[in-house]
Design a protein around this motif. Structure first.
Motif, PDB file in Angstrom:
ATOM      1  N   PHE A  10       0.837  -1.199   0.000  1.00 24.10           N
ATOM      2  CA  PHE A  10       0.000   0.000   0.000  1.00 24.10           C
ATOM      3  C   PHE A  10       0.870   1.246   0.000  1.00 24.10           C
ATOM      4  CE2 PHE A  10      -3.216  -2.949   1.085  1.00 24.10           C
ATOM      5  CZ  PHE A  10      -4.406  -2.352   0.721  1.00 24.10           C
ATOM      6  N   GLN A  11       0.311   2.314  -0.555  1.00 29.30           N
ATOM      7  CA  GLN A  11       1.055   3.570  -0.506  1.00 29.30           C
ATOM      8  C   GLN A  11       1.277   3.931   0.958  1.00 29.30           C
ATOM      9  OE1 GLN A  11      -1.247   6.344  -2.760  1.00 29.30           O
ATOM     10  NE2 GLN A  11      -0.809   5.253  -4.660  1.00 29.30           N
ATOM     11  N   SER A 284      -6.866   3.609  -7.470  1.00 24.52           N
ATOM     12  CA  SER A 284      -5.414   3.631  -7.268  1.00 24.52           C
ATOM     13  C   SER A 284      -5.172   3.366  -5.783  1.00 24.52           C
ATOM     14  CB  SER A 284      -4.845   4.980  -7.685  1.00 24.52           C
ATOM     15  OG  SER A 284      -5.540   5.993  -7.006  1.00 24.52           O
ATOM     16  N   ALA A 285      -3.979   3.531  -5.331  1.00 28.73           N
ATOM     17  CA  ALA A 285      -3.632   3.429  -3.903  1.00 28.73           C
ATOM     18  C   ALA A 285      -3.643   2.005  -3.369  1.00 28.73           C
ATOM     19  CB  ALA A 285      -4.546   4.284  -3.021  1.00 28.73           C
ATOM     20  N   VAL A 286      -4.064   1.048  -4.205  1.00 26.97           N
ATOM     21  CA  VAL A 286      -4.072  -0.330  -3.733  1.00 26.97           C
ATOM     22  C   VAL A 286      -3.151  -1.144  -4.631  1.00 26.97           C
ATOM     23  CG1 VAL A 286      -5.535  -2.267  -3.124  1.00 26.97           C
ATOM     24  CG2 VAL A 286      -6.485   0.025  -3.233  1.00 26.97           C
ATOM     25  N   PRO A 287      -2.246  -1.922  -4.044  1.00 26.88           N
ATOM     26  CA  PRO A 287      -1.343  -2.713  -4.879  1.00 26.88           C
ATOM     27  C   PRO A 287      -2.096  -3.834  -5.578  1.00 26.88           C
ATOM     28  CG  PRO A 287      -1.146  -3.348  -2.581  1.00 26.88           C
ATOM     29  CD  PRO A 287      -2.061  -2.180  -2.617  1.00 26.88           C
ATOM     30  N   ALA A 288      -1.628  -4.206  -6.757  1.00 25.60           N
ATOM     31  CA  ALA A 288      -2.269  -5.323  -7.465  1.00 25.60           C
ATOM     32  C   ALA A 288      -1.464  -6.599  -7.228  1.00 25.60           C
ATOM     33  CB  ALA A 288      -2.382  -4.989  -8.944  1.00 25.60           C
ATOM     34  N   ASP A 289      -0.790  -6.673  -6.083  1.00 20.84           N
ATOM     35  CA  ASP A 289       0.052  -7.832  -5.748  1.00 20.84           C
ATOM     36  C   ASP A 289      -0.665  -9.163  -5.856  1.00 20.84           C
ATOM     37  OD1 ASP A 289       1.759  -5.912  -5.049  1.00 20.84           O
ATOM     38  OD2 ASP A 289       1.823  -6.353  -2.904  1.00 20.84           O
TER      39      ASP A 289
END
Ligand SMILES: Nc1ncnc2c1ncn2[C@@H]1O[C@H](COP(=O)(O)OP(=O)(O)OP(=O)(O)O)[C@@H](O)[C@H]1O
Ligand SMILES: [Mg+2]
Length: 807
Positions: A10-11, A284-289
């Protein structure tokens, strides 16, 4: 010590840690008891629940006590054995090689090379049979940890432990069975649904020498989550966001990235349906891990499922992904294993684990592929004879101007959705109008669009749409003109522009007099204006029309006129009048109630005016809930105000203030600049009703809003079951006023000037002043504010117990 791999996807959050009091207490306990041997801490929670965040707190607190930290994040499919130990130890061990050799001796230190590739020695190949060699290497790692521990201790963090490789799990098991002789805390964070069986077995059989603690991170309470919402949102928008996040701080953060507070954000305009099917917003602001470990096949099925929307089934998925059954099973298997999707009940259907992950899966597909996928979904749904509204969820993106059937279906879906999901209806009508650009008039459709906009609380757009239609003049059939005038007047009434509303209705009545149409809807608007403060005069014509409408063949008009008759108190309202209205309303289906929201509001209001406050509060909050669930927000403010006044009467000024502010928020983004007297009045009342020194601060008590997550829940009343009645000894004082004086007192309490009252009541300025003098004398008071207070708490004690239990 190494912290290279310890990064949350996360950012970096700038906000402070919110809530989690019980979990932090366990962290504190860990910090206080750590130091004597090895301790295991497990932080367990669904994706994005805050595990990494809490690990950060543990780290901070131990480092403050002089502890060293070694940390790593397990990476799915890295292919490197002992990956978490390599990431957490390798650099530091190589850097400190001298000290390690001194401690372990050269020969023993050499065994480290089979675990840590950076160690400067030739690794000896370990085979399955070579368990002694492996044991020696593991012992060496234990000694390394002892070396790395400062005099205070060492914290070894393994984040995302559910991704740990087999070798790392075996080494962890060894460390737990043979704890190093140093103060050591091993902290693991993992997602329970993705936990590897081997690791689960290790964690379930931790030997007694190792103290262990488990911290379960469940959904966060809504009042905590609300604090994580972006600044600039009002409380209603914040609540909507909190409801969509379902207790998950990471989901909230993801959804919030699509919110633009000053423009009203999406929570006000988007309901959950729009996020579960159809095109989701880009977040946005959320990782696509989460997609990293997936195979191409699983990714394809994730994208296909996102196009279908929640819920989806395997046959649908197979058709949209264009794969065979075997591949679909394999893809789904992976999606389930990685907790991207979850079963939805037992019917062979599935849903995305949350709204953010669906949005990510949707936007992972290329535009042109998505277009085709929507087409394929549509074909399956058509074969299955799905409802128009289900089809419309795809048609709105793929229908073209030549697709007459598709456009007709969209129109049908829009008509079905006007009252039960006006947000959808708006999009579908707009799409139809765009696609039928060759025939721009479409007056009936535009009238329906105007109605849907109004029901969705988008008053300004509704007014503009309906006004434009009225300007078309001659093009309108009398039927459409009637509907347009009715809803235009309604929009103005709801925005507090009563004179304009009244003028429109009168113009309509005059214009359509000879049309042969049934003008009851317009008359009922006049009645609503008369019942709505500041009451407009009730003429004989109106009285006559209302009594005729009470037996109208249309059940909705019949209901509305009966409720309005009661609201106007043309007969003095008694239990005898209210009971049949309540049972009439109770007999309506949920769907029908949504078409009769206006009547529902008046019903609750009549019950309140009769003094049955418990029953009134139940009706107001049930109506508010039902309307919110359907995305019908046009009556939010009046309903909340009704609740606020009811709370005052029940002697609960704090809750009254909360509802008054809720009403304010309901109009701030919708009614542009209109000085909305009832709202102001309601807020003024509550402030006057508050005990000294207990001034209400809007953000101080968000938890006070019943049902802070999502639609307000039924209010639990003091003395539930038997109405509590008035609490104030001032409550009966208004009884000394004549009917006219009481009416003026009510208007004063709403903030009206003498001039405004004179024009509303068609009296001279002088007469109004005389009435005011009399009111001051009779009530033995000297200020308008005191009038407002007395009106706010006024009840009729003899009626207070009526209708208890109704609703
Ligand atoms: N109690 C909290 N207060 C403030 N922010 C929080 C809180 N809990 C979580 N967050 C924020 O929510 C986001 C997700 O949290 P975090 O990364 O810790 O989740 P996680 O459980 O580790 O997720 P994953 O399962 O993907 O590892 C982060 O931006 C984090 O800062
Ligand atoms: Mg994490």
């Amino acid at each position: 010590m190494s912290s290279n791999a310890f990064v949350s996807g996360f950012q970096t959050p700038s906000n402070a840690l919110v809530g989690r009091r019980a979990e932090l207490e366990i962290v504190d306990e860990v910090v206080s008891v750590s130091g004597a041997g090895t301790m295991l801490v497990e932080i367990v929670g669904d994706p994005w629940m805050g595990k990494t965040r809490l690990l950060g707190v543990l780290r901070e607190r131990l480092e403050l006590r002089g502890w060293a930290t070694a940390s790593a994040r397990a990476a799915a499919g890295s292919g490197l054995p002992y990956q978490v130990f390599v990431d957490s130890l390798d650099d530091d061990v190589s850097r400190d090689a001298e000290r390690v050799r001194d401690r372990l001796g050269t020969e023993r230190a050499g065994t480290l090379a089979s675990v840590l590739p950076g160690w400067d020695a030739v690794p000896r190949q370990m085979t399955k049979g070579d368990s002694t060699e492996r044991y020696r290497a593991f012992r060496s790692v234990g000694l390394v940890l002892e070396t790395m521990a400062t005099s205070s201790g060492l914290l070894l963090i393994i984040d995302d432990a559910h991704h740990m490789d087999e070798a790392s799990v075996a080494l962890l098991a060894h460390l737990l069975r043979h704890p190093p002789d140093a103060p050591l805390v091993i902290a693991l964070a993992y997602r329970p649904l993705q936990l590897d069986l081997r690791l689960e077995i290790v964690l379930r059989s931790v030997p007694e020498v190792t103290v262990s603690r488990r911290i379960l991170l469940g959904p966060m309470p809504s009042e905590d989550l609300a604090r994580l919402a972006p600044a600039g949102l009002n409380q209603i928008e914040r609540q909507a966001l909190v409801r969509l996040a379902s207790g998950n701080p990471g989901v909230l953060q993801g959804l919030a990235s699509a919110v633009t507070p000053m423009a009203g954000g999406f929570p006000g305009h988007r309901d959950i349906r729009e996020l579960t099917i159809g095109i989701p917003p880009v977040l946005s602001a959320v990782p696509a891990d989460d997609f990293g470990p997936l195979s191409e096949l699983a990714l394809l099925h994730a994208r296909a499922a996102a196009v279908v929307g929640d819920p989806f089934d395997l046959a649908m998925l197979e058709a949209v992904a264009e794969t065979d059954k075997h591949a679909t099973f394999a893809g789904m298997d992976e999606l389930l294993t990685h907790d991207i999707v979850r079963p939805a009940g037992s019917g062979g259907r599935f849903v995305f684990r949350d709204l953010v992950i669906r949005s990510q899966a949707y936007h992972a597909g290329r535009g042109i592929w998505r277009y085709g996928a929507h087409f394929r979904a549509l074909a399956v749904l058509r074969e299955r004879r799905a409802s128009a509204t289900r089809l419309a969820g795809h048609l709105e993106y793929v229908a073209g101007p030549d697709d007459r059937d598709g456009v007709a279906l969209l129109e049908k879906a829009g008509r079905q959705a006007v009252f039960c999901s006006p947000g959808d209806a708006i999009r579908w009508f707009q799409t139809v109008l765009r696609l039928r650009a060759a025939h721009p008039s479409e007056p009936e459709l535009r009238a329906l669009l105007g109605q849907s906009l109004l029901l969705a609380g988008r008053f300004a757009e509704s007014e503009a749409t309906l006004d434009e239609l009225l300007d078309d003049g001659a093009l309108l059939s009398p039927e459409v003109r009637l509907v347009t005038l009715e809803w235009s007047a309604k929009a103005r009434r709801l925005c507090g522009r009563w004179e304009e509303a009244e003028a429109l209705v009168h113009a309509g009545l005059g214009e359509l007099e000879t049309s042969g149409l049934d003008l009851t809807p317009l008359w009922l608007e006049l009645a609503a204006l008369a019942a709505d403060p500041p009451s407009r005069p009730v003429t004989d014509d109106l009285r006559h029309l209302l009594s005729r409408a009470a037996v109208h063949r249309d059940p909705f008009l019949r209901l509305r006129s009966r409720v309005l008759v009661a609201a106007l108190a043309m007969d003095s309202v008694t239990d005898k009048h209210i009971r049949p209205l309540v049972s009439l309303f109770s007999s309506l289906s949920g769907q029908d109630r949504l078409c009769a929201m206006d009547s529902w509001y008046w019903l609750a209001e009549v019950i309140r005016r009769s003094g049955a406050f418990g029953a009134a509060a139940r009706q107001f909050s049930a109506a508010l809930s039902a309307a919110d669930n359907a995305g019908q927000v046009h009556l939010r403010a009046p309903l909340a105000m009704g609740l606020s006044r009811t709370m005052i009467a029940l002697g609960d000024p704090v809750r009254a203030a909360v509802w008054a502010d809720y009403a304010r928020d309901a109009v701030t983004r919708t009614v542009s600049g209109a000085a909305w007297f009832p709202v102001q009045r309601s807020r003024a009342d509550t402030r006057l009703g508050l005990p000294e020194g207990n001034a209400f601060r809007p953000d101080s008590a968000p938890a006070e809003i019943p049902g802070a997550v999502g639609p307000p829940q039924p209010v639990v009343m003091p003395g539930e079951g038997a109405d509590a009645g008035p609490r104030s000894c001032d409550s009966g004082r208004l009884a000394v006023l004549s009917q006219r004086e009481a009416q003026i007192a009510e208007l004063v309490s709403m903030g009206h000037t003498n001039q405004q009252m004179a024009s509303a009541l068609q009296l001279s300025h002088k007469t109004v002043e005389t009435y005011l003098d009399r009111i001051f004398k009779k009530l033995e008071i000297a200020s308008r504010a005191q009038i407002a207070y007395l009106v706010g708490v006024a009840v009729q004690p003899d009626q207070a117990s009526r209708c208890a239990g109704d609703g």
